[in-house]
Write an enzyme that holds these catalytic residues in place. Structure first.
Site, PDB file in Angstrom:
ATOM      1  CD  GLU A  56      -1.093  -2.265   2.301  1.00 17.66           C
ATOM      2  OE1 GLU A  56      -1.784  -2.795   3.183  1.00 17.66           O
ATOM      3  OE2 GLU A  56       0.108  -2.548   2.118  1.00 17.66           O
ATOM      4  CB  ALA A 160      13.683 -37.342  -7.390  1.00 27.57           C
ATOM      5  CB  SER A 174      19.125 -41.247  -4.758  1.00 31.77           C
ATOM      6  OG  SER A 174      19.895 -40.257  -4.109  1.00 31.77           O
ATOM      7  NE  ARG A 190      17.456 -27.657  -2.493  1.00 34.32           N
ATOM      8  CZ  ARG A 190      18.600 -28.257  -2.759  1.00 34.32           C
ATOM      9  NH1 ARG A 190      19.661 -27.521  -3.103  1.00 34.32           N
ATOM     10  NH2 ARG A 190      18.702 -29.566  -2.682  1.00 34.32           N
ATOM     11  CG  LEU A 297      12.073 -36.716   7.921  1.00 37.22           C
ATOM     12  CD1 LEU A 297      11.585 -36.707   9.365  1.00 37.22           C
ATOM     13  CD2 LEU A 297      13.204 -35.716   7.734  1.00 37.22           C
TER      14      LEU A 297
END
Length: 363
Positions: A56, A160, A174, A190, A297
C-alpha cells in the site's frame, strides 16, 4: 457485498503484483496493491522484500498526483497493517491521504492486525469491502496463514522417483533419478522456502548442501536436521554453513561441539516429538518448510499427518524390486484407511513429469 466485473479485474491485478514478491518477503506475507480512480489504474505496488515498504505504501508513493487519492479506491490482497513493525502502519498512511474506498481480499490473521484496520477504516468513514477473491489471496500465503493460525509451518515434501515409485537403490544411490530440468526446478522450490528439513541419514548418504543455487535469491533457507543421537557425519558440507539447526533427543547428555544450533526435543514412543519440532520451526518464523529426505522421515511425517503437499518428480525409469520406497510409514492394513491425493498440477520437465498433490488425510 456484490462486486462488479471491474472490481474483480483490479483485484486480479493486485494478486498478480503480489506474486512478484514470492521468496523475498518471508516471514511477511506477499501483498499487492492497486489504486484506481474513475475505473483507471493510477498507481500500483507490491511488497518487494522483508523489511521494505508494504504494498500500500509503495502504491501511494507511486501515485504521481496525490490529490487524486481522495476519490480513489485501493485494492489490496491483505488487510493493511495497523501496528508498528519494521515499517510504520499502512493504516495511518491510508487515512492520511483520505482514500475513499478500500477493497480487501483477505483479513489478516495476525492478532496484531486481525480486523483492527478494517474496523478503524470504517470508523473513519472509509468505505470498506472485504472478501473479494479471498480464496486466491489465501493461496498466495498458505504458509503464513498456517503459521499464524496453527503455530506450525506449511510442509511440502519434494521426492524424486522412478516410474515404479522408487527413490533410491538398495545401496542408497539416488543420483540422479530426476533430470537436470527437474533439479533446476527444485532450486526454485528452495528459493520459495524458509527452511529445508532432512535427516542425518540423508546427510550421511548424499552429503548435500541444500543451498539455493542458479536462481536469484537474497538469502538462504534454514537447514533443519533430525538427528536424535548425533549420528551425522560432522565433516559433511552442511556443517560448514550458517543457519543449520539440529533437533536431538533431550536424553543425550554429551552434545558435540558444533557450529550448528542444537535444540533438544522430547521423545514419544522412541521417536522425536514432531509436533514439538514443528512448533520450534514456526517460532523461527518459518512459513514454508520443504522436506528433502528419504522414506524414513517422509513416512513419519506422513504418519503424523504433517505433510500438506507432495511434489513428485517422476522419471521414466525402473529401479527394481529391492529399491527404496517413497514412504516407510504408515503401515496401512485396510483400503478405507488409505490417504487420498488431490492433483493440483502436472507438467513435463523434458521427460520427467512433476506432480503436485495435496493430501487428504483419512480420519
Amino acid at each position: 457485498m456484490t462486486f462488479n466485473k471491474l472490481d474483480f479485474f483490479f483485484m486480479a491485478q493486485a494478486i498478480k503484483l503480489a506474486k512478484k514478491g514470492l521468496g523475498q518477503c518471508n516471514p511477511n506475507p506477499i501483498v499487492g496493491a492497486v489504486i484506481v480512480v474513475d475505473d483507471k489504474i493510477i498507481a500500483t505496488g507490491y511488497h518487494q522484500e522483508f523489511g521494505g515498504p508494504h504494498a500500500e505504501v509503495v502504491a501511494i508513493h507511486n501515485c504521481k498526483d496525490k490529490a487524486l487519492l481522495k476519490k480513489s479506491t485501493l485494492f489490496v490482497t491483505l488487510e493493511p497493517c495497523a501496528h508498528e513493525g519494521k515499517t510504520p502502519p499502512c493504516l495511518d498512511l491510508i487515512l492520511k491521504h483520505d482514500i475513499k474506498r478500500v477493497v480487501i481480499a483477505s483479513q489478516d490473521p495476525n492478532p496484531k492486525v486481525n480486523g483492527i484496520s478494517i474496523k478503524s477504516l470504517i470508523e473513519k468513514g472509509v468505505e470498506v469491502d472485504v472478501g473479494l477473491m479471498e480464496d486466491q489471496a489465501f493461496n498466495l500465503n498458505k504458509g503464513f496463514f498456517k503459521r499464524i493460525l496453527n503455530n506450525i509451518p506449511r510442509v511440502v515434501s519434494k521426492i524424486a522417483v522412478s516410474s515404479d515409485g522408487k527413490t533410491a537403490l538398495n545401496n542408497f544411490q539416488s543420483k540422479w533419478i530426476s533430470n537436470e530440468f527437474s533439479r533446476s526446478d527444485v532450486q526454485k522450490l528452495r528459493r520459495l522456502s524458509d527452511g529445508i528439513l532432512t535427516s542425518y541419514k540423508t546427510i550421511n548418504s548424499d552429503n548435500p548442501r541444500f543451498t539455493v543455487r542458479d536462481v536469484d535469491s537474497s538469502k538462504q533457507p534454514y537447514r533443519f536436521i533430525i538427528d536424535a543421537s548425533f549420528q551425522s557425519n560432522l565433516d559433511a558440507h552442511i556443517f560448514k554453513q550458517e543457519k543449520v539447526v539440529i533437533f536431538y533427543s533431550k536424553e543425550i547428555t554429551n552434545k558435540p561441539n558444533l557450529k550448528a544450533i542444537c535444540i533438544p526435543v522430547s521423545c514419544v514412543d522412541g521417536v522425536l516429538n514432531f509436533t514439538e519440532i514443528m512448533k520450534h520451526i514456526a517460532s523461527m518464523e518459518v512459513n514454508n518448510l520443504l522436506v528433502e529426505a528419504g522414506p524414513g522421515l517422509n513416512g513419519l511425517l506422513l504418519q503424523h499427518r504433517m505433510i500438506d503437499e507432495l511434489i513428485i518428480y517422476q522419471s521414466q525409469s525402473l529401479l527394481g524390486g529391492n529399491a527404496r520406497e517413497m514412504f516407510n510409514h504408515p503401515v496401512i492394513t485396510a483400503m478405507e484407511s488409505r490417504n487420498q491425493l488431490k492433483l493440483m498440477d502436472c507438467r513435463f520437465f523434458d521427460k520427467d513429469i512433476r506432480f503436485i498433490y495435496e493430501i487428504d488425510y483419512v480420519d
